[in-house]
Scaffold this active site. Sequence first.
Site, mmCIF file in Angstrom:
data_model
loop_
_atom_site.group_PDB
_atom_site.id
_atom_site.type_symbol
_atom_site.label_atom_id
_atom_site.label_comp_id
_atom_site.label_asym_id
_atom_site.label_seq_id
_atom_site.Cartn_x
_atom_site.Cartn_y
_atom_site.Cartn_z
ATOM 1 N N ALA A 148 1.691 -0.145 10.766
ATOM 2 C CA ALA A 148 1.431 -1.543 10.434
ATOM 3 C C ALA A 148 0.598 -1.601 9.170
ATOM 4 O O ALA A 148 0.097 -0.579 8.699
ATOM 5 C CB ALA A 148 0.687 -2.237 11.571
ATOM 6 N N MET A 149 0.439 -2.826 8.635
ATOM 7 C CA MET A 149 -0.269 -2.985 7.368
ATOM 8 C C MET A 149 -1.155 -4.225 7.392
ATOM 9 O O MET A 149 -0.726 -5.293 7.797
ATOM 10 C CB MET A 149 0.769 -3.065 6.230
ATOM 11 C CG MET A 149 0.162 -3.227 4.866
ATOM 12 S SD MET A 149 -0.886 -1.804 4.436
ATOM 13 C CE MET A 149 -2.099 -2.617 3.419
ATOM 14 N N GLU A 150 -2.389 -4.041 6.907
ATOM 15 C CA GLU A 150 -3.449 -5.039 7.054
ATOM 16 C C GLU A 150 -3.505 -6.100 5.961
ATOM 17 O O GLU A 150 -4.578 -6.660 5.696
ATOM 18 C CB GLU A 150 -4.796 -4.307 7.097
ATOM 19 C CG GLU A 150 -5.240 -3.639 5.769
ATOM 20 C CD GLU A 150 -4.884 -2.166 5.630
ATOM 21 O OE1 GLU A 150 -3.933 -1.718 6.308
ATOM 22 O OE2 GLU A 150 -5.539 -1.468 4.845
ATOM 23 N N ASN A 151 -2.387 -6.443 5.303
ATOM 24 C CA ASN A 151 -2.380 -7.471 4.251
ATOM 25 C C ASN A 151 -3.248 -8.662 4.639
ATOM 26 O O ASN A 151 -3.184 -9.144 5.762
ATOM 27 C CB ASN A 151 -0.958 -7.948 4.027
ATOM 28 C CG ASN A 151 0.038 -6.816 3.972
ATOM 29 O OD1 ASN A 151 -0.103 -5.914 3.167
ATOM 30 N ND2 ASN A 151 1.001 -6.831 4.880
ATOM 31 N N HIS A 163 -9.439 -4.019 9.870
ATOM 32 C CA HIS A 163 -9.390 -3.801 8.418
ATOM 33 C C HIS A 163 -9.843 -5.039 7.637
ATOM 34 O O HIS A 163 -10.200 -4.928 6.463
ATOM 35 C CB HIS A 163 -7.967 -3.459 7.980
ATOM 36 C CG HIS A 163 -7.640 -1.986 7.944
ATOM 37 N ND1 HIS A 163 -8.495 -1.047 7.420
ATOM 38 C CD2 HIS A 163 -6.518 -1.313 8.337
ATOM 39 C CE1 HIS A 163 -7.910 0.159 7.497
ATOM 40 N NE2 HIS A 163 -6.726 0.023 8.057
ATOM 41 N N HIS A 182 -6.671 -2.227 15.106
ATOM 42 C CA HIS A 182 -6.876 -1.474 13.862
ATOM 43 C C HIS A 182 -6.649 -2.369 12.637
ATOM 44 O O HIS A 182 -7.506 -2.458 11.751
ATOM 45 C CB HIS A 182 -5.929 -0.277 13.840
ATOM 46 C CG HIS A 182 -6.024 0.575 12.612
ATOM 47 N ND1 HIS A 182 -6.748 1.730 12.564
ATOM 48 C CD2 HIS A 182 -5.481 0.435 11.374
ATOM 49 C CE1 HIS A 182 -6.660 2.268 11.353
ATOM 50 N NE2 HIS A 182 -5.885 1.495 10.609
ATOM 51 N N GLU A 183 -5.507 -3.035 12.611
ATOM 52 C CA GLU A 183 -5.191 -3.861 11.433
ATOM 53 C C GLU A 183 -6.146 -5.048 11.341
ATOM 54 O O GLU A 183 -6.591 -5.412 10.256
ATOM 55 C CB GLU A 183 -3.736 -4.338 11.472
ATOM 56 C CG GLU A 183 -2.697 -3.224 11.638
ATOM 57 C CD GLU A 183 -2.851 -2.061 10.662
ATOM 58 O OE1 GLU A 183 -3.349 -2.277 9.533
ATOM 59 O OE2 GLU A 183 -2.497 -0.931 11.041
ATOM 60 N N GLU A 186 0.847 -1.181 0.000
ATOM 61 C CA GLU A 186 0.000 0.000 0.000
ATOM 62 C C GLU A 186 0.893 1.246 0.000
ATOM 63 O O GLU A 186 1.876 1.277 0.748
ATOM 64 C CB GLU A 186 -0.897 0.040 1.245
ATOM 65 C CG GLU A 186 -1.921 1.167 1.167
ATOM 66 C CD GLU A 186 -2.885 1.194 2.373
ATOM 67 O OE1 GLU A 186 -2.741 0.368 3.296
ATOM 68 O OE2 GLU A 186 -3.784 2.031 2.344
HETATM 69 N N1 TRP Z 1 -3.116 0.786 5.792
HETATM 70 C C1 TRP Z 1 -2.102 1.044 6.772
HETATM 71 C C2 TRP Z 1 -2.840 1.310 8.070
HETATM 72 O O1 TRP Z 1 -3.660 2.106 8.196
HETATM 73 C C3 TRP Z 1 -1.269 2.222 6.423
HETATM 74 C C4 TRP Z 1 0.082 1.959 5.888
HETATM 75 C C5 TRP Z 1 0.967 1.075 6.370
HETATM 76 C C6 TRP Z 1 0.759 2.630 4.843
HETATM 77 N N2 TRP Z 1 2.146 1.170 5.673
HETATM 78 C C7 TRP Z 1 2.041 2.118 4.739
HETATM 79 C C8 TRP Z 1 0.413 3.650 3.980
HETATM 80 C C9 TRP Z 1 2.962 2.580 3.812
HETATM 81 C C10 TRP Z 1 1.327 4.117 3.048
HETATM 82 C C11 TRP Z 1 2.596 3.587 2.967
HETATM 83 O O2 TRP Z 1 -2.727 0.705 9.050
HETATM 84 ZN ZN ZN Z 2 -5.511 1.618 8.626
#
Ligand code: TRP
Ligand code: ZN
Length: 885
Positions: A268-271, A307, A303-304, A127
């Site tokens: 963090a990232m919600e993959n 998502h 949060h993640e 993302e």
């Molecule tokens: N979707 C992620 C969140 O809200 C945001 C995010 C994680 C992100 N890593 C990123 C956005 C790198 C841009 C670039 O938790």
């Molecule tokens: Zn988010």
Amino acid sequence: MRTEQPKVIYLKDYQAPEYLIDETNLTFELYEDHTLVHAQLVMRRNPERGEGLPPLVLDGQQLELLSLALDDRALQPGDYQLDDSHLTLQPTAKQFTVDSTVRIHPESNTALEGLYKSGKMFCTQCEAEGFRKITYYLDRPDVMSSFTTTVSAEQHKYPVLLSNGNPVASGSEEGGRHWATWQDPFKKPAYLFALVAGDLWAVEDSFTTMSDREVALRIYVEPENIDKCQHAMDSLKKSMRWDEKVYGREYDLDIFMIVAVNDFNMGAMENKGLNIFNSSCVLAKAETATDAAHQRVEGVVAHEYFHNWSGNRVTCRDWFQLSLKEGFTVYRDAEFSADMNSRTVKRVEDVAFLRTNQFAEDAGPMAHPVRPDSFIEISNFYTLTVYEKGSEVVRMIHTLLGAEGFRKGSDLYFERHDGQAVTCDDFVKAMEDANGVDLTQFKRWYSQSGTPRLAVEEAFDAAAQTYTLTFRQSCPPTPGQKDKQPFVIPVEMGLLDKLGNPLPLRLQGEEHAHGSNRVLQVTEAEQSFTFVGLAEKPLPSLLRGFSAPVKLSFPYDRDQLMFLMQHDEDGFNRWEAGQQLSVQVLQEMIGQHQRGEQLVLDERLIAAFRTLLQDNALDQAMVAEMLSLPSEAYLTELSEEADVEAIHAAREFARQRIAETLHEPLWQRYQANREASRKTPYVAEAEQIARRSLQNIALSYLMLSGKQEVLAACLEQYESCDNMTERLTALAVLVNSQFESEKAKGLEMFADYFKDDPLVMDQWFSVQAGCTLPGGLERVQALMAHPAFTLKNPNKIRALIGAFANQNLVNFHRADGAGYRFLADQVITLNALNPQIASRLLGPLTRWRKYAPARQAQMRGELERILASGELSSDVYEVVSKSLA
Ligand code: TRP
Ligand code: ZN
């Protein structure tokens, strides 16, 4: 880097994709000096876009194309076009398959976007537009595909191979390599793709869902961190249960994984099925993480996880809709945290943060609506406006519809749009349809930027026994938006009588009163509400719980604020009354400083604080919040023209006076709480957190006395405590004190003991970066040479440079402009290494309009120097050019 004029992308130009990708089959061969990516894309013409077969334009950046085939026919260079961000070819049938092989270099990827190495492990961040740095693709969220991913790597170095979905096959190859195949049954956009390979250990658990399915839970970390995962695991299970209870949302795969990585641009990232986290948002144990860090882990894990529904099952049509998933998910995690801890304290923290930081963004050159109309670089729009203000907008819908109506709306939204990529309008439409309401005017919150002002006046008619509140709303101009239409502003409120009791609320024309707390809907530029049956003039309590993200003003005098501090039945507004009282008192002192007068602190503030300290019934966390003076950053935000020195001097003088006058009650509360801390082992739960927060703020006041007995107590806490919350505060107050030898010794001991724990060293850097004593810039510059510091790790940059520029205002804004020059130098260096981090670091320089002309010129000068420094990333270019415009 930018090679052409940066292109502005507009929401109004949105078009559905020409082609769709039904299936994506990926194979990664990971090597130390390169990675090969084979992609097979099963594609078809999008029937929505008509009959003909236009060229297929795939996104791709920094890829070395090794082979390309269309339906098994190998293509030669003349059969396609390549530029630095696209691959264009000509399909000859409605359905076809594209096969490509590219070579990429994760081992030298410092931007931390796409596939990269963090320490010894491979990981991804896709993302928003990182997938195009992995393979040629339609890298846009409205192209949803099912993914099958095979990863192959050297077995010994990378025993763990992960991707989205479920593991379906694995095996070994010759030459010490092995492979694993993962299949994700849910269609998803490429931004939710993830891959991890490394030598990782996992903490395992399981969760039984509401329909009795068993889900395996795993948190993967580097071996040395295996003892720091339990808090995140507990948080995950609580989140899963909460989402079932409050939203009826169940998890949908057989396995849910979290991986902690040290080098990560965001939290963090919600993959799908494979969340990747900044280690700072997963790892926590008593000895190394503060209470605040524990709470952050709980909130980010939630949060993640949330998502999975608000973002993954229902995703965004395009990046202008980012708040559709982020605003909603922030609202969901805030409510979760409120349910798990103290609701009022959570709200107080969030509102203080919003008003200090999002209001500043909304008043600056990067101001944009919750749903932006245009952008150059989408990474620049992961903003406080999209996240925090977006969450406030969802909260207002909840306030307007009530809990039940809101749930009907969210049920309809998830049911109607499951598996789709949708818009903010679709979200609001579901809320409207489920409740039979019209939110047309309300939607201005998505399209108009800027913070609305809401000025309130009162009029009491003793003869008629009526009390009228008149609201006037206005919204200042923001970039690209001169005139604004009135917003729908929900104002939760009550009226208090002379004794502080709540009064029944009956509006003119109503048969009877409707309780003592209600929500008024202000929808006009000017609007009055008349309450009847009031024998005496009441005192209003307005915008309870901060029911709308506006700047409300009502002409309270200081005695009325003290009264509200004690009597308002709304806990949030009791805190708010205290804040307003502090702001009034501090602003008066700022004026005294500017006129060269002796500073005098209004004794009423001391009296109010004394009452708080004596109130043993009040939640200790609320006492701590209420004893905290508004920050220098918030006082800056409130100023027309911020006077850095006057703000600092006034606030420090007030702290000193409070410390002197209230020494006794502060000392008592400190000792009682420290005593309790000594007796009970650390647990990160609400009651203890509350106790420590009061203990720590008391210590920070007490230390201003310079007394030996306080120093002794501070050292005792520092040396004997069993947790980072007490230890770090003790260190911080030492660092800000004049006890030079104890300070040096404390810092050295700490670094020596924790030198191998990067997250603890981040805290060590931050404490020093925030020290407001003279010489701050030189201390930060010296720390950049410390062996634990590196510009390659975003957490280090945030801990040292970010903390300095955002929290150490007197030192950053020093009169000779050296703080600005320093920050600009870092931005120029980072622009080449990590554009996203470089661009975020610019924030403090973009606020130049807040300051007097001399500082304005210096700050602008640095922005211009950055602009002229060479080839800028689109990230940095957008922020700098908009700030100077
Ligand atoms: N979707 C992620 C969140 O809200 C945001 C995010 C994680 C992100 N890593 C990123 C956005 C790198 C841009 C670039 O938790
Ligand atoms: Zn988010």
